[in-house]
Write an enzyme that holds these catalytic residues in place. Structure first.
Site, PDB file in Angstrom:
ATOM      1  N   THR A  24       9.860   5.243  10.688  1.00  0.00           N
ATOM      2  CA  THR A  24      10.998   4.506  11.245  1.00  0.00           C
ATOM      3  C   THR A  24      12.173   4.452  10.269  1.00  0.00           C
ATOM      4  O   THR A  24      13.334   4.478  10.670  1.00  0.00           O
ATOM      5  CB  THR A  24      10.542   3.076  11.612  1.00  0.00           C
ATOM      6  OG1 THR A  24       9.473   3.194  12.556  1.00  0.00           O
ATOM      7  CG2 THR A  24      11.648   2.273  12.242  1.00  0.00           C
ATOM      8  N   THR A  99       5.049   3.408   8.570  1.00  0.00           N
ATOM      9  CA  THR A  99       4.158   2.326   8.131  1.00  0.00           C
ATOM     10  C   THR A  99       2.739   2.449   8.694  1.00  0.00           C
ATOM     11  O   THR A  99       1.791   1.966   8.096  1.00  0.00           O
ATOM     12  CB  THR A  99       4.720   0.952   8.541  1.00  0.00           C
ATOM     13  OG1 THR A  99       4.875   0.927   9.966  1.00  0.00           O
ATOM     14  CG2 THR A  99       6.037   0.671   7.869  1.00  0.00           C
ATOM     15  N   ASP A 100       2.602   3.112   9.857  1.00  0.00           N
ATOM     16  CA  ASP A 100       1.299   3.090  10.535  1.00  0.00           C
ATOM     17  C   ASP A 100       0.160   3.634   9.676  1.00  0.00           C
ATOM     18  O   ASP A 100      -0.940   3.090   9.688  1.00  0.00           O
ATOM     19  CB  ASP A 100       1.372   3.875  11.856  1.00  0.00           C
ATOM     20  CG  ASP A 100       2.178   3.129  12.911  1.00  0.00           C
ATOM     21  OD1 ASP A 100       2.445   1.925  12.704  1.00  0.00           O
ATOM     22  OD2 ASP A 100       2.541   3.736  13.933  1.00  0.00           O
ATOM     23  N   LYS A 170      -2.051  -2.175   6.367  1.00  0.00           N
ATOM     24  CA  LYS A 170      -1.023  -2.675   7.287  1.00  0.00           C
ATOM     25  C   LYS A 170      -1.701  -3.713   8.166  1.00  0.00           C
ATOM     26  O   LYS A 170      -2.699  -3.419   8.819  1.00  0.00           O
ATOM     27  CB  LYS A 170      -0.458  -1.538   8.144  1.00  0.00           C
ATOM     28  CG  LYS A 170       0.608  -2.036   9.133  1.00  0.00           C
ATOM     29  CD  LYS A 170       1.276  -0.914   9.894  1.00  0.00           C
ATOM     30  CE  LYS A 170       2.259  -1.498  10.898  1.00  0.00           C
ATOM     31  NZ  LYS A 170       2.973  -0.476  11.670  1.00  0.00           N
ATOM     32  N   TYR A 295     -28.588  -9.943   4.414  1.00  0.00           N
ATOM     33  CA  TYR A 295     -29.439 -10.038   5.611  1.00  0.00           C
ATOM     34  C   TYR A 295     -30.334  -8.808   5.677  1.00  0.00           C
ATOM     35  O   TYR A 295     -29.950  -7.732   5.207  1.00  0.00           O
ATOM     36  CB  TYR A 295     -28.576 -10.095   6.878  1.00  0.00           C
ATOM     37  CG  TYR A 295     -27.766 -11.356   6.975  1.00  0.00           C
ATOM     38  CD1 TYR A 295     -28.295 -12.502   7.560  1.00  0.00           C
ATOM     39  CD2 TYR A 295     -26.485 -11.391   6.453  1.00  0.00           C
ATOM     40  CE1 TYR A 295     -27.552 -13.669   7.623  1.00  0.00           C
ATOM     41  CE2 TYR A 295     -25.729 -12.559   6.516  1.00  0.00           C
ATOM     42  CZ  TYR A 295     -26.269 -13.691   7.092  1.00  0.00           C
ATOM     43  OH  TYR A 295     -25.539 -14.842   7.145  1.00  0.00           O
TER      44      TYR A 295
END
Ligand code: ASP
Length: 353
Positions: A24, A99-100, A170, A295
């Site tokens: 972007t 950014t993704d 992110k 566990y």
């Protein structure tokens, strides 16, 4: 003219290389259609913050102008090689990126470029540069400021934070502070000034180790998030396809996987023993770590050879597995490498298992 200034030696400005990848931050809005499209040139992108030229000499390296959704492992290698080739010519590097998948690329560069003695600063923006109140200008200026600082690692500079690249994620598609690193303290804070914290790696003066560039990443790492209806048979098809080179289960809680109905234990055993496919166990808990054997449902997976990601981010663990696989297919060596701390991606102080 001030005569004193005439004779004052000119202070050398730091040389910064902008490695442009898109996202972007590299988009402009079409005047007619109002749709976002890639800027015509890097200069057009930099024109949003001409002040940067006042404190740094800037060169460019163009990788591409793509949505980071389309970033592939070969892009990571290209960015790493681009920096390696130019490493000695610059004070620091700024990588602009969508950014993704920026956290994946930051993790990849952290592993690909070791023994760093200067900053590699990744940034992007949530809004395109010419949107009212866009974060692009601030992020770009701040990334350049950070790239002139005494930092010796790959960092993400975004909003008000400087984060360790291989620990960051992110977390928001809306907030201007889009990244966090829940299991590693911030490296710096951006406010009225930029303050670094003691957690940041500083450069070594004098003789430093030569840059160690291992830029290759194996494709075929598969991340699978566990959920109640998951059928192990589906995953077996994947293991038998020959395409899957490494498997990561985003398990429940501290590292737990189903062990009764639709148990994954036979599948994990099959992957490791029969298909030579390493299996990592990470957690769905953002901010949680894998703690082996809390566990029984976790203990059983590690007993048959699964590798815990401990406190690595999912992005960091996934990229690290891909990086290890590009170097060896031997599961014992991969286990050893996954349990080695190369660049601060893992805290082994209380190593479990
Ligand atoms: N989809 C865009 C990208 O990752 C989002 C952004 O840049 O923020 O390239």
């Amino acid at each position: 003219m001030n005569l004193l200034n005439m004779f004052r030696p000119k202070r050398k400005r730091p040389k910064i290389c902008l490695v442009f990848c898109g996202g972007t931050i590299g988009m402009v809005r079409d005047k007619k259609t109002k749709a976002l499209k890639p800027a015509k040139s890097i200069k057009e992108v930099l024109s949003i913050a001409p002040e940067i030229h006042r404190f740094a000499d800037i060169d460019y390296a163009f990788i591409g102008n793509i949505d980071s959704t389309n970033v592939q492992t070969h892009h990571w290698a290209t960015i790493a090689r681009t920096i390696q080739e130019r490493y000695h010519r610059y004070t620091g590097f700024v990588v602009t990126h969508g950014t993704d998948t920026l956290a994946y690329t930051a993790s990849a560069l952290s592993l690909a470029l070791q023994n760093l003695n200067k900053p590699i600063v990744l940034t992007g923006s949530q809004m395109p540069p010419d949107d009212l109140a866009s974060d692009a200008r601030n992020n770009l200026i701040n990334a350049f400021r950070v790239a002139t600082m005494d930092i010796a690692e790959v960092v993400i500079c975004f909003g008000d934070s400087i984060l360790k690249g291989i620990r960051a994620q992110k977390w928001s598609e809306f907030e201007l502070n889009a990244f966090h690193s829940p299991l590693f303290p911030k490296l710096g804070k951006i406010g009225a000034d930029i303050e670094l914290t003691p957690y940041v790696e500083r450069s070594t003066e004098g003789v430093s180790l030569p840059l160690d560039c291992k830029p290759d990443f194996e494709r075929g790492v598969v991340e699978i998030r566990l959920f109640a209806s998951l059928n192990p048979e589906m995953i077996k098809v994947l293991l038998d396809s020959g395409l899957c080179k490494g498997l990561i289960f985003q398990s429940y809680g501290a590292g737990n996987i189903p062990t009764k109905e639709n148990s994954l234990i036979p599948l994990v055993t099959y992957a490791i023993k029969k298909k030579n496919i390493p299996v990592l166990i990470s957690t769905q808990c953002t901010g949680g770590k894998v703690r082996v054997g809390v566990y029984d449902t976790g203990y059983q997976a590690f007993k048959v050879g699964a590798i815990p990601t401990l406190d690595m981010s999912l992005e960091g663990a996934s990229v690290k597995l891909s990086w290890c696989l590009a170097q060896t297919k031997n599961i014992d060596i991969i286990r050893e490498m996954m349990n080695t701390n190369y660049v601060g991606e893992i805290n082994l102080e209380k190593k479990a298992g």
